[in-house]
Motif scaffolding. Structure first.
Motif, mmCIF file in Angstrom:
data_model
loop_
_atom_site.group_PDB
_atom_site.id
_atom_site.type_symbol
_atom_site.label_atom_id
_atom_site.label_comp_id
_atom_site.label_asym_id
_atom_site.label_seq_id
_atom_site.Cartn_x
_atom_site.Cartn_y
_atom_site.Cartn_z
ATOM 1 N N HIS A 22 0.847 -1.258 0.065
ATOM 2 C CA HIS A 22 0.121 -0.070 -0.029
ATOM 3 C C HIS A 22 0.836 1.299 0.145
ATOM 4 N N ALA B 163 0.953 3.937 -2.866
ATOM 5 C CA ALA B 163 0.451 5.658 -2.359
ATOM 6 C C ALA B 163 1.463 6.728 -2.719
ATOM 7 N N ALA B 164 2.624 6.143 -2.737
ATOM 8 C CA ALA B 164 3.745 7.356 -2.732
ATOM 9 C C ALA B 164 4.282 7.125 -3.997
ATOM 10 N N GLY B 165 3.484 6.360 -5.142
ATOM 11 C CA GLY B 165 4.094 6.283 -6.295
ATOM 12 C C GLY B 165 5.533 5.904 -6.604
ATOM 13 N N ARG C 119 7.190 3.697 -9.754
ATOM 14 C CA ARG C 119 7.777 4.786 -11.032
ATOM 15 C C ARG C 119 8.916 5.332 -10.742
ATOM 16 N N PRO D 230 -11.464 -4.398 -8.473
ATOM 17 C CA PRO D 230 -11.870 -4.206 -7.016
ATOM 18 C C PRO D 230 -13.502 -3.705 -6.888
ATOM 19 N N ASP D 231 -14.176 -3.393 -7.733
ATOM 20 C CA ASP D 231 -15.852 -3.314 -7.620
ATOM 21 C C ASP D 231 -16.428 -4.667 -7.529
ATOM 22 N N GLU E 11 -4.495 -3.188 0.090
ATOM 23 C CA GLU E 11 -3.002 -3.597 -0.021
ATOM 24 C C GLU E 11 -3.047 -5.125 -0.493
ATOM 25 N N TYR F 125 -3.923 -2.868 -9.918
ATOM 26 C CA TYR F 125 -5.313 -2.368 -10.727
ATOM 27 C C TYR F 125 -5.446 -0.809 -10.404
ATOM 28 N N ARG F 126 -5.167 -0.496 -9.301
ATOM 29 C CA ARG F 126 -5.369 1.237 -9.068
ATOM 30 C C ARG F 126 -4.379 2.085 -9.591
ATOM 31 N N HIS F 127 -3.065 1.364 -9.445
ATOM 32 C CA HIS F 127 -1.888 2.345 -9.285
ATOM 33 C C HIS F 127 -0.892 1.836 -10.624
ATOM 34 N N ARG G 57 -2.079 -0.050 -13.765
ATOM 35 C CA ARG G 57 -2.767 -0.626 -15.190
ATOM 36 C C ARG G 57 -2.670 0.288 -16.099
ATOM 37 N N TYR G 58 -2.264 1.453 -15.950
ATOM 38 C CA TYR G 58 -2.117 2.475 -16.882
ATOM 39 C C TYR G 58 -0.779 2.405 -17.443
ATOM 40 N N VAL H 56 2.025 5.172 -19.039
ATOM 41 C CA VAL H 56 1.194 6.462 -19.345
ATOM 42 C C VAL H 56 0.788 6.856 -17.898
ATOM 43 N N VAL H 57 0.680 6.494 -17.021
ATOM 44 C CA VAL H 57 0.179 6.832 -15.866
ATOM 45 C C VAL H 57 -1.557 7.078 -15.871
#
Lengths: 371, 338
Positions: A46, A50-52, A55, A343-344, A355, A362-364, A366-367, A370-371
């Motif tokens: 997590h 959360a802090a990225g 990348r 997540p849905d 976590e 998925y949240r952070h 999946r892009y 490209v972000v």
């Protein structure tokens, strides 16, 4: 256990972090090949997301999420038993919020609650003791999951219930401890990691020395780290340095709260109520001595002894949670990832909690770039 | 004589209903349109412009919390929704569904705080209704309000106007309301934590009066900053880049989030709003809001950019300098185990 104040200033100072990233980049160049480290603890997964941080790392340094997300490793059979207990007319389940959406063989706890089963979300096991005090005509069954970090609070709740004779407070034992699955992982030939970022919170209780076997028996490097961005990056730098220098040790980089032997008061409390038990891990199967079962003298508090009818366990078809938890595949390699499992509407447990590796990915991630 | 608790009879339409309305509601919400107690309020002609109409239901648990109650929320929520359309809110309706057994004194307190909020906003509650449901079928007081306002001629506010380069200004610290509610639910006492519930329509008007070209307005209520930015980015086809370090969050809100495992960016606000303005108007927007918006401490927190193909609608530049997508909540934000 979370601290009240973010140790923001130094530990997430962009300057400090840039310095650490530079150090990591130069160490990664010296390693000269792609290298992967496993962050064992879900709170690290997590924190990294959360802090990225992913990348900010060089592309040759990969972080893999391990089995330290409590809801992710809770097996279908545990939830099946909890749901069966909820069918009994005098039972109210008390659960941490995370468990509410975890798939079972039938419905989730959240769906069962919507159908009228009595299920309450609590923040602390002691809230469940209070629930028992307020509802003397019902049996309150606390779903005791989590690792070394939640076990002392559950033991404290049991101690309180014993002292105050709250007879209608029970638990469904499901607590797990980290070293046994890490031993199993470390012996897994499929696993290709150069070291572990070790769970700081667990080490507060068990002491960093409890992880020495990883270096001594398995030849793997380890760094016990905290949860601020700089903590994690320092851990990565340390593991890279060990790789460069061909060392493998357990470094304690969380010295502000972790020592060698841990919190003996907490462990004494755990030992008063619990004993080692074989328990099932989602993705790993049963592992000897990896669970905490209630000692026989507390059997009156053990909801596992209440007879219930259980369905045949149904694991979701196609779900590769098990391999994700062992770090063998990345979440997108699962055929269900973002195609029926989100997540849905999570199919696998790793998609439920923030976590969980799949949910975090998925949240952070999946892009992609490209972000 | 007023009874101390609400009975089913208070919803019968008979004498008890009249008594409740006359003693608990009318003394506080008094105005000539409401006072006649007829089937519908007949109002004066609307000022020039386009009417804006909004409705909202309020089922907050607990119904009373530091800084407000469900009555105050019902007024602020709807006033703010109308104001987010660039409209000047004028009139509200307020219906309450009361659970049998609720202390009458609490119902009256809600009516009083609704009246106070309406006065702050400069609107009138011109029609209302009360219903009573059996014990267990509700939770003390549920409130439903509707609001009517007018968008003055020449004003056009909405996501269709957003352009790449526009700056997003937040009117004050976020998450106070959500953190207060969560703290109250979990028995965390704090002297410094209060809901931000407040009408923001005057601050919105002040932006227009200062000649600022307001392109779009939204209030980060349910789902917080996360939801509202994702919705706006989806509708506009652009992406929003938020600067984490610039987002004002009070330390006590952060502390509650740390303790309960919640994300402050997903917490509801009930007295904050986001303004999208051209980049050159960002400073003056912050200046005007510093003087007029509830909560103070407004800040420019992000900007609109062209969205790269396949990219995330909302991106957070973290305090640490990393980038990450800011995703919507799935269901409710459930506290984590450890």
């Amino acid at each position: 256990v979370r601290t009240m104040k973010n140790p923001d200033h130094v530990l997430s100072d962009p300057e400090v972090l840039r310095g650490l990233v530079d150090e990591i980049t130069s160490l990664a160049n010296r390693v000269g090949r792609p290298v992967a480290f496993m962050e064992v603890c879900g709170t690290h997964t997590h924190a990294v997301a959360a802090a990225g941080l992913r990348r900010m790392l060089p592309t040759t340094v990969r972080l893999i999420s391990g089995p330290g997300c409590p809801v992710c490793v809770t097996p279908v059979t545990y939830l099946d038993r909890a749901l069966a207990l909820a069918e009994l007319p005098d039972i109210t389940l008390a659960s941490f919020g995370d468990l509410m959406r975890v798939p079972s063989s039938t419905v989730t706890l959240e769906e069962a609650r919507a159908r009228g089963r009595r299920i309450e979300i609590v923040y602390s096991p002691r809230d469940a003791v209070n629930l028992a005090r307020k509802n003397p005509d019902r049996r309150i069954v606390f779903l005791a999951v989590g690792f070394e970090t939640t076990a002392p609070t559950i033991a404290a709740a049991l101690a309180e219930a014993e002292a105050d004779r709250v007879e209608n407070f029970l638990i469904l034992p499901g607590n797990k401890i980290m070293p046994p699955p890490m031993a199993a992982l470390s012996a897994d030939p499929d696993l290709n990691i150069a070291g572990y970022l070790l769970p700081g919170h667990v080490a507060v209780i068990s002491g960093w020395e409890s992880f020495r076997f990883l270096a001594e028996e398995h030849g793997l490097a380890g760094a016990v780290v905290g949860f601020a961005p700089a903590d994690v990056l320092r851990g990565v730098a340390d593991l890279l340095r060990q790789t460069v220098e061909g060392r493998c040790e357990i470094a304690n980089l969380y010295g502000r709260v972790v020592d060698g032997t841990g919190n003996t008061t907490a462990r004494t409390l755990i030992e008063r109520f619990f004993e080692p038990a074989t328990t099932e891990w989602r993705g790993f199967g049963p592992i000897d001595g990896s669970g905490l079962g209630l000692r026989p003298e507390w059997r009156h508090r053990d909801a596992e002894r209440i007879p219930v009818e259980l369905p045949d366990p149904v694991e979701p078809v196609g779900c590769r949670c098990g391999e994700v938890l062992r770090g063998v595949v990345d979440p997108p390699e699962c055929p269900l990832f973002d195609a029926g499992c989100t997540p849905d509407a999570p199919v696998g447990a790793c998609m439920v909690s923030a976590e969980g590796s799949c949910a975090a990915w998925y949240r952070h991630d999946r892009y992609g770039e490209v972000v | 004589m007023t009874r101390p608790t609400i009975l089913m009879g208070h919803g019968s339409g008979g004498r008890l209903t009249t008594e409740l309305i006359r003693t608990a509601f009318l003394p506080h919400l008094d105005n000539p349109f409401l006072a006649v107690l007829s089937d519908a309020a007949v109002l004066p002609e609307l000022p020039p412009g386009r009417p804006a109409l909004s409705t909202d239901a309020f089922v907050v648990d607990p119904p009373e919390f530091p800084g407000g109650d469900v009555g105050r929320l019902a007024v602020c929520g709807t006033v703010n929704d109308v104001a987010m359309a660039g409209a000047r809110p004028l009139w509200l309706t307020l219906a309450v569904i009361i659970e049998e057994g609720t202390p009458t004194e609490f119902v009256e307190r809600c009516a009083r705080s609704a009246a106070t909020a309406a006065e702050e906003a400069g609107v009138q509650v011109v029609a209302g209704d009360t219903k009573v449901v059996a014990k267990g079928a509700g939770d003390a007081v549920f409130a439903i309000s509707a609001g009517l306002g007018v968008v003055p001629p020449g004003r056009d506010v909405g996501d269709h106007r957003l352009e790449s380069g526009d700056v997003l200004v937040c009117s004050g610290p976020i998450g106070d309301h959500g953190a207060t509610i969560m703290a109250a639910r979990h028995g965390l006492d704090s002297d410094t934590l209060t809901s931000d519930a407040a009408p923001v329509n005057h601050a919105v008007e002040a932006l227009f009066e200062a000649g600022i070209e307001v392109r779009s307005l939204h209030d980060p209520t349910r789902g917080g900053l996360k939801s509202v930015t994702n919705e706006v980015a989806d509708r506009s086809g652009l992406r929003i880049v938020l600067d984490e370090a610039a987002i004002p969050i009070r330390p006590q809100v952060r502390a509650v989030c740390d303790l309960l495992g919640l994300d402050p960016l997903g917490l509801a606000c009930e007295g904050r709003f986001l303004s999208w303005v051209p980049a050159e108007a960002a400073d003056s927007t912050v200046r005007v809001l510093a003087e007029t918006a509830p909560g103070a401490a407004p800040a420019a927190i992000g900007r609109m950019e062209a969205r790269p193909s396949g990219g995330a609608p909302v991106v957070l530049r973290t305090r640490t300098g990393g980038l990450r997508p800011l995703d919507l909540l799935s269901g409710t934000d459930l506290p984590r185990i450890c």
